[in-house]
Design a protein around this motif. Sequence first.
Motif: not given
Length: 166
Positions: A91-107, A143-153
Amino acid sequence: MTIEELERSIGSQVPNDYRSFLETHEDSQLPCTQLFPFTEKTPFGDEGVLDELLTLEDLGSDRPVWIDAVGMLIIGDNLFGYPTYICLREPRVGHVFYYDIQQRSHWEDEQFSRMFESLDEDIKEYLRLRSDGKLPQKENGFESFYHVASSFTEFQNLLRDEEIEE
């Protein structure tokens, strides 16, 4: 590569606002580093960093651009290697996410203290909320994706130049 070829290769269509961007965007390097806020608490602070927005040519290169398990297409990157993605699955088509390559949510909490002598207040707040069980539950794979925006615009409108202190 054309947008249609990209869509065939990943098995998903890109949203119209991102399609329009790809049709006109020819240089991935941004004039200066861009910052943007998150819509949720993160284990690394309150802003993401962006140094490039990928072009259609970049997306057609040999670099990995698609994470099939969660339907994410890479749209940008920074000098530290932290990618920004657009989701192409319901249900997240178009939403923008940032990915934490260190996966700190698991630390474990102790790992933050060992890695960083002086923790930022935003990270301390994240750890307090996590300890109290007050962070929203994330779906498997997110778990390591963080929501930024609901669309690219919306994402483009959030971007702001990094201010460099002299």
